[in-house]
Write a protein that holds these residues in place. Structure first.
Motif, PDB file in Angstrom:
ATOM      1  N   UNK A  69       5.010  58.999  37.356  1.00 41.60           N
ATOM      2  CA  UNK A  69       6.095  58.554  36.496  1.00 41.60           C
ATOM      3  C   UNK A  69       5.688  57.302  35.721  1.00 41.60           C
ATOM      4  N   UNK A  70       5.005  56.392  36.401  1.00 44.35           N
ATOM      5  CA  UNK A  70       4.569  55.172  35.730  1.00 44.35           C
ATOM      6  C   UNK A  70       3.535  55.484  34.657  1.00 44.35           C
ATOM      7  N   UNK A  71       2.628  56.399  34.950  1.00 43.11           N
ATOM      8  CA  UNK A  71       1.650  56.795  33.934  1.00 43.11           C
ATOM      9  C   UNK A  71       2.347  57.444  32.741  1.00 43.11           C
ATOM     10  N   UNK A  72       3.352  58.255  33.036  1.00 46.43           N
ATOM     11  CA  UNK A  72       4.119  58.858  31.944  1.00 46.43           C
ATOM     12  C   UNK A  72       4.813  57.777  31.122  1.00 46.43           C
ATOM     13  N   UNK A  73       5.312  56.749  31.794  1.00 49.83           N
ATOM     14  CA  UNK A  73       5.983  55.662  31.107  1.00 49.83           C
ATOM     15  C   UNK A  73       5.014  54.920  30.192  1.00 49.83           C
ATOM     16  N   UNK A  74       3.796  54.687  30.663  1.00 45.83           N
ATOM     17  CA  UNK A  74       2.791  54.034  29.833  1.00 45.83           C
ATOM     18  C   UNK A  74       2.448  54.883  28.621  1.00 45.83           C
ATOM     19  N   UNK A  75       2.346  56.188  28.825  1.00 41.30           N
ATOM     20  CA  UNK A  75       2.084  57.092  27.701  1.00 41.30           C
ATOM     21  C   UNK A  75       3.246  57.053  26.714  1.00 41.30           C
ATOM     22  N   UNK A  76       4.459  57.001  27.244  1.00 43.87           N
ATOM     23  CA  UNK A  76       5.640  56.921  26.384  1.00 43.87           C
ATOM     24  C   UNK A  76       5.623  55.640  25.561  1.00 43.87           C
ATOM     25  N   UNK A  77       5.175  54.547  26.172  1.00 43.43           N
ATOM     26  CA  UNK A  77       5.091  53.273  25.454  1.00 43.43           C
ATOM     27  C   UNK A  77       4.080  53.370  24.318  1.00 43.43           C
TER      28      UNK A  77
ATOM     29  N   UNK B 286      -3.165  54.211  41.782  1.00 43.95           N
ATOM     30  CA  UNK B 286      -3.564  55.140  40.723  1.00 43.95           C
ATOM     31  C   UNK B 286      -3.374  54.525  39.338  1.00 43.95           C
ATOM     32  N   UNK B 287      -2.312  53.766  39.191  1.00 46.62           N
ATOM     33  CA  UNK B 287      -2.061  53.087  37.915  1.00 46.62           C
ATOM     34  C   UNK B 287      -3.159  52.067  37.644  1.00 46.62           C
ATOM     35  N   UNK B 288      -3.512  51.290  38.676  1.00 45.44           N
ATOM     36  CA  UNK B 288      -4.572  50.299  38.505  1.00 45.44           C
ATOM     37  C   UNK B 288      -5.904  50.962  38.195  1.00 45.44           C
ATOM     38  N   UNK B 289      -6.186  52.070  38.846  1.00 41.96           N
ATOM     39  CA  UNK B 289      -7.443  52.785  38.599  1.00 41.96           C
ATOM     40  C   UNK B 289      -7.541  53.232  37.148  1.00 41.96           C
ATOM     41  N   UNK B 290      -6.432  53.718  36.606  1.00 37.05           N
ATOM     42  CA  UNK B 290      -6.419  54.158  35.204  1.00 37.05           C
ATOM     43  C   UNK B 290      -6.690  52.990  34.267  1.00 37.05           C
ATOM     44  N   UNK B 291      -6.003  51.886  34.470  1.00 40.18           N
ATOM     45  CA  UNK B 291      -6.150  50.732  33.576  1.00 40.18           C
ATOM     46  C   UNK B 291      -7.550  50.138  33.669  1.00 40.18           C
ATOM     47  N   UNK B 292      -8.068  49.986  34.887  1.00 43.21           N
ATOM     48  CA  UNK B 292      -9.403  49.404  35.064  1.00 43.21           C
ATOM     49  C   UNK B 292     -10.469  50.334  34.493  1.00 43.21           C
ATOM     50  N   UNK B 293     -10.292  51.637  34.692  1.00 40.39           N
ATOM     51  CA  UNK B 293     -11.250  52.598  34.153  1.00 40.39           C
ATOM     52  C   UNK B 293     -11.310  52.554  32.641  1.00 40.39           C
ATOM     53  N   UNK B 294     -10.161  52.470  31.990  1.00 40.50           N
ATOM     54  CA  UNK B 294     -10.123  52.379  30.524  1.00 40.50           C
ATOM     55  C   UNK B 294     -10.836  51.118  30.044  1.00 40.50           C
ATOM     56  N   UNK B 295     -10.626  50.022  30.746  1.00 47.67           N
ATOM     57  CA  UNK B 295     -11.261  48.768  30.352  1.00 47.67           C
ATOM     58  C   UNK B 295     -12.783  48.851  30.481  1.00 47.67           C
ATOM     59  N   UNK B 296     -13.275  49.357  31.601  1.00 46.22           N
ATOM     60  CA  UNK B 296     -14.721  49.422  31.824  1.00 46.22           C
ATOM     61  C   UNK B 296     -15.402  50.353  30.828  1.00 46.22           C
ATOM     62  N   UNK B 297     -14.764  51.479  30.535  1.00 47.90           N
ATOM     63  CA  UNK B 297     -15.338  52.413  29.561  1.00 47.90           C
ATOM     64  C   UNK B 297     -15.411  51.761  28.180  1.00 47.90           C
ATOM     65  N   UNK B 298     -14.344  51.077  27.779  1.00 48.87           N
ATOM     66  CA  UNK B 298     -14.328  50.449  26.456  1.00 48.87           C
ATOM     67  C   UNK B 298     -15.376  49.345  26.351  1.00 48.87           C
ATOM     68  N   UNK B 299     -15.505  48.528  27.395  1.00 46.95           N
ATOM     69  CA  UNK B 299     -16.515  47.468  27.390  1.00 46.95           C
ATOM     70  C   UNK B 299     -17.909  48.069  27.249  1.00 46.95           C
ATOM     71  N   UNK B 300     -18.178  49.139  27.967  1.00 50.26           N
ATOM     72  CA  UNK B 300     -19.485  49.791  27.902  1.00 50.26           C
ATOM     73  C   UNK B 300     -19.766  50.313  26.499  1.00 50.26           C
TER      74      UNK B 300
END
Length: 894
Positions: A48-56, A632-646
């Protein structure tokens, strides 16, 4: 589940028979309670939280689409279908014809002859086709000379000779003593065609002139259209008009049209608070309103290094008005890329429609007849998604803010009563204050984390990767901001509210704790009369209403409907705040490309993103306390950050600049081929050299172009020169040392200086320990003079302007400095003035009194660049934008 609970109950009963197993019972209960909290009391799955972030993110995209929407441009062929409507195609034709002359620097043939002739010819054509039964139209070309002090940048005294204005007045046949002034400028900076700044505004005004002159509806008051020819000469022509023109005294209000970007929506970013009725007319009549007092306070704070003719009309004419500016696509501002291809036809149509409605609303109203009847205090205003303008006086704003503040505190008290069956009131207050403190710590931690990311990128040499592609900011800084905010609240809730059984109570504590933070911000706005306090106001009023209504609507039930209710209550302040944020990003991101190499733009943007988005998501962060699997929410956010930095570090996607003609975002340089000469007390040369002064305008300069321009490898900082010589021994065109201080010098060939620059003076010993200098300076049409009195000597007055001379904010060796900017646009006129100094008693007149430096600038024409200089500039890659001219610097101690 029923069987499981029954079994657990029997086990507990059995354990109670054996007192010696009390420890075992406590351990079991602890495990059981943890399991129960995880399974039943945390109602929201992580999905639900991931859906909320997508909605944002979807909301973000929707706001961006709304912000980009422009009306279709009307064509000349459609004119009969839309009588008395603004025709964008005709305005575009005017813009094309005006910009075909190229850069129009004040004093150049292109500006003083070609542009003036074009404007006059177009005005004559309009007059020939005007409705002479209803309107009387007259025009003239004004030449003016004068001087005035200006608190702009570091501070200066501005002196001008023979600058030009083309002025048109449309009057009703019956006549009127009151006029509305509409202003643009047709001159440009060096090397820029100036399509947006400010040719487009002049093209819009020509089309408006046609509409007003041919209209079948009589006007109540006059319209004066000022096409001014020396705004880029630091607002000289507008000063000449408002202080000297024969029509200036009848001007009762004004509208100024400017640009710091190409296209988009014209933003109302300054409104004089003395006459709020002008804003009321704008809000009622403009079909596409856009602006806020937040933008005005940002501009007035000095964060944006610029100014407009608005200041001149306000300060020297004592006239109220509105200031409009194009702010989108600021990448092309003051560069060679500012051509007609960057100006959307829809932007011309939108601006024309808005200004036409505003002008007619003002001149056909009754307020211009007697402005004193409609004066009042300060003004608070903002538009909602471009649909309408909300505005009220500062007095009304204080009443609204104070009322909402008290109501909000009551709603928090009400929530405390509802939780009294679980938590005592005294403990609830402690936990509430602790929750507010947690939010405060979140802001600090977010700032620290984003700055650490910015510092890391700076050390890795990967700064400004977002300059061309702003969406990278979402991954670099927004994601970590959300992650830090979530983790801080989650940690605090587990550590300090672990004994609270209901997760809904935890949520309410952090929700109201955040409400307290915004209440404090609102209180600060009330105390210090901050007009942009409407931002914390909307973040207080909607959650307050949500608090007050949730009890009657939901009583004690908390389910998905309650969550939807919460999100709906927060949607309007969230959308409006992001809408304001988006406008700020469009403005500030391009500015980072010209903010000066001495300012770390990566850290500035990082701090801006962190603080804005931690506020935007502040009411969302308490929802993390309701999530079953927040990891799971933290994993998504941290993963996006690491991929973008790379990607930014290892691929070309992190390169900041683009030379794409359709969407340029260039790296800027100002390069001045300079001859420097330093004279001693006897008038003999004590030193000097020739070369290229490289003004670095962003943090990456100048190393980015070393592979293209070999000479740049020889660039040396000018730090030592700044200690030894006045204004670093460099030909500053403007007093901008406070933010353009990190520059470089490259030894190079001598410039071509066909017009000799001379400095002569006569020294007179007056009574009362006063020494007067009679100064005479000659040279090309742009000259600057910097003066710094020696220790224990005061500059009393000079003949340039009345009163105490305005000192620059730049100190040199602990001594004040004074900056004079001088320009003539017709026949050469020397800069002559008297200057008086107060010296110690019995001071020997043979001793020196001041250090003085004279700079000359060739900003246009054949003398702007020599062949050797041009060959040097041609080496720069296409993703750069160079502003270049020739100058000289000479310093004396006299």
């Amino acid at each position: 589940m029923k069987q499981r609970v029954k079994t657990d109950t029997s086990v507990r009963n059995r354990l109670r028979r054996f007192p010696e197993d009390d420890v075992l019972l406590l351990n079991y209960n602890d495990k059981y309670d943890k399991h129960r909290r995880k399974s039943s009391n945390l109602p929201i799955p992580s999905a639900y939280m991931m859906f909320l972030l997508i909605l944002i993110v979807a909301v973000f995209m929707a706001v961006i689409v709304i912000e980009k929407k422009l009306p279709p441009g009307l064509k000349i062929s459609e004119e009969e279908l839309y009588p008395n409507r603004f025709i964008a195609e005709r305005a575009m034709v005017n813009l094309i014809n005006l910009t075909k002359f190229g850069p129009r620097v004040a004093g150049s043939y292109e500006n003083e002859v070609l542009a003036v002739k074009y404007l006059v010819d177009e005005i004559k054509n309009v007059i020939a086709k005007s409705n002479k039964n209803l309107h009387f139209i007259e025009y003239n070309v004004q030449r003016s000379s004068g001087a005035f002090p200006l608190h702009f940048l570091d501070g200066m005294t501005n002196v001008y000779r023979d600058v030009q204005n083309v002025v048109v007045k449309v009057s009703p046949i019956k006549g009127s003593n009151s006029s509305l002034l509409l202003n643009c400028h047709f001159d440009t900076v060096t090397d820029s065609p100036g399509a947006s700044d400010d040719g487009a505004a002049c093209a819009v005004m020509l089309e408006l002139l046609r509409i007003f002159s041919q209209s079948n509806i009589p006007l109540r008051h006059n319209i004066i259209l000022l096409f001014n020819g020396a705004e880029e000469n630091i607002m000289q022509a507008s000063h000449g008009f408002i202080t000297q023109h024969k029509w200036a005294k009848e001007v009762k209000a004004f509208i100024n049209l400017e640009a710091c970007g190409a296209g988009g929506r014209e933003m109302l970013f300054q409104a004089n608070s003395k006459n709020p009725w002008i804003l009321e007319i704008y809000s009622k009549n403009a079909p596409y309103p856009y602006g806020s007092s937040l933008a005005q306070e940002i501009f007035e704070s000095g964060l944006i290094p610029g100014d407009t003719d608005y200041r001149i009309f306000r300060d020297f004419g004592n006239v109220s008005g509105l200031d409009f500016v194009w702010s989108k696509n600021g990448y092309v501002y003051h560069t060679l890329f500012d051509d007609v291809y960057q100006v959307p036809v829809g932007s011309l149509q939108r601006t024309g429609d808005n200004i036409q409605a505003l002008v007619l609303g003002i001149v056909n109203g009754h307020q211009l007849s007697d402005m004193s009847l409609y004066s009042s205090g300060g003004l608070v205003y903002f538009d909602f998604l471009g649909a309408f303008v909300v505005h009220w006086s500062e007095f009304i704003a204080n009443i609204i803010n104070a009322s909402v503040l008290l109501l909000s505190l009551y709603s928090i008290y009400q929530n405390m009563l509802l939780a009294s069956n679980e938590i005592s009131q005294s403990r609830y207050i402690k936990l509430l204050l602790g929750s507010a403190f947690t939010h405060f710590i979140t802001w600090i931690l977010v700032l620290i984390v984003v700055l650490l990311i910015g510092i890391s990128l700076t050390l890795l040499g990967r700064t400004m990767s977002w300059f061309t592609r702003p969406f990278w900011l979402l991954f670099l800084y927004v994601g970590p901001t959300i992650c830090v905010a979530f983790s801080t609240v989650l940690f605090a809730s587990r550590k300090y509210q672990k004994n609270i059984k209901s997760p809904w109570t935890k949520f309410q504590l952090y929700y109201d704790g955040n409400l307290l933070i915004f209440n404090f911000a609102l209180l600060v706005g009330i105390i210090f009369r901050i007009r942009s306090a409407f931002i914390p106001l909307i973040w207080v009023i909607f959650p307050t209403v949500c608090n007050l209504l949730q009890g009657p609507i939901f009583k004690t039930n908390r389910d998905w409907k309650w969550l939807v209710y919460q999100m709906l209550a927060l949607s309007l302040p969230f959308i409006q705040s992001f809408y304001l944020t988006l406008g700020a990003f469009y403005l500030f991101i391009p500015i980072m490309g010209r903010s000066g190499a001495g300012n770390n733009s990566e850290l500035m943007i990082a701090a801006m993103i962190g603080l804005i988005f931690v506020g935007l998501f502040s009411y969302l962060t308490p929802f993390i306390t309701l999530i079953r699997n927040p990891e799971r929410v933290f994993s998504l956010l941290i993963g996006m950050f690491l991929i973008s930095i790379s990607l930014l570090i290892l691929t070309p996607l992190g390169f900041p600049y683009s030379g794409d003609p359709n969407s340029p975002s260039p790296q800027r340089f100002m390069i001045v081929n300079t001859n420097r000469t330093y004279y001693d007390l006897s008038g003999n040369v004590r030193g000097g050299d020739t070369g290229y002064w490289v003004v670095d305008l962003d943090i990456n300069s100048p190393n980015t172009v070393n592979n293209f321009v070999p000479e740049m490898k020889n660039a040396k900082p000018v730090d030592l020169d700044c200690e030894l010589e006045l204004y670093c021994g460099l030909p500053y065109l403007l007093p901008v040392r406070h933010f353009i201080w990190k520059t470089h010098w490259i030894p190079g060939p001598a410039p071509n200086l066909p017009i000799p620059t001379t400095f002569d003076y006569n020294k007179i010993d007056l009574e009362n320990d006063i020494i007067r200098y009679q100064i005479n300076v000659t040279g090309p049409d742009h000259i600057c003079v910097m003066i710094s009195p020696l220790p224990n000597i005061d500059l009393l007055e000079w003949s340039l302007v009345d009163g105490q001379p305005l000192a620059s904010g730049e100190l040199w060796k602990g001594r004040p400095t004074y900056f004079i900017y001088y320009a003539y646009v017709a026949n050469p006129v020397p800069l002559t003035f008297d200057i008086d100094f107060k010296v110690p008693k019995k001071y020997n007149i043979l001793k020196p009194v001041m250090d003085i430096a004279v700079t000359s600038h060739y900003l246009h024409g054949k003398n702007q660049r020599s062949n050797i200089f041009s060959e040097f500039l041609q080496q720069f890659p296409q993703w750069t934008a160079i502003t270049a001219w020739t100058a000289s610097y000479a310093s004396y101690r006299v």
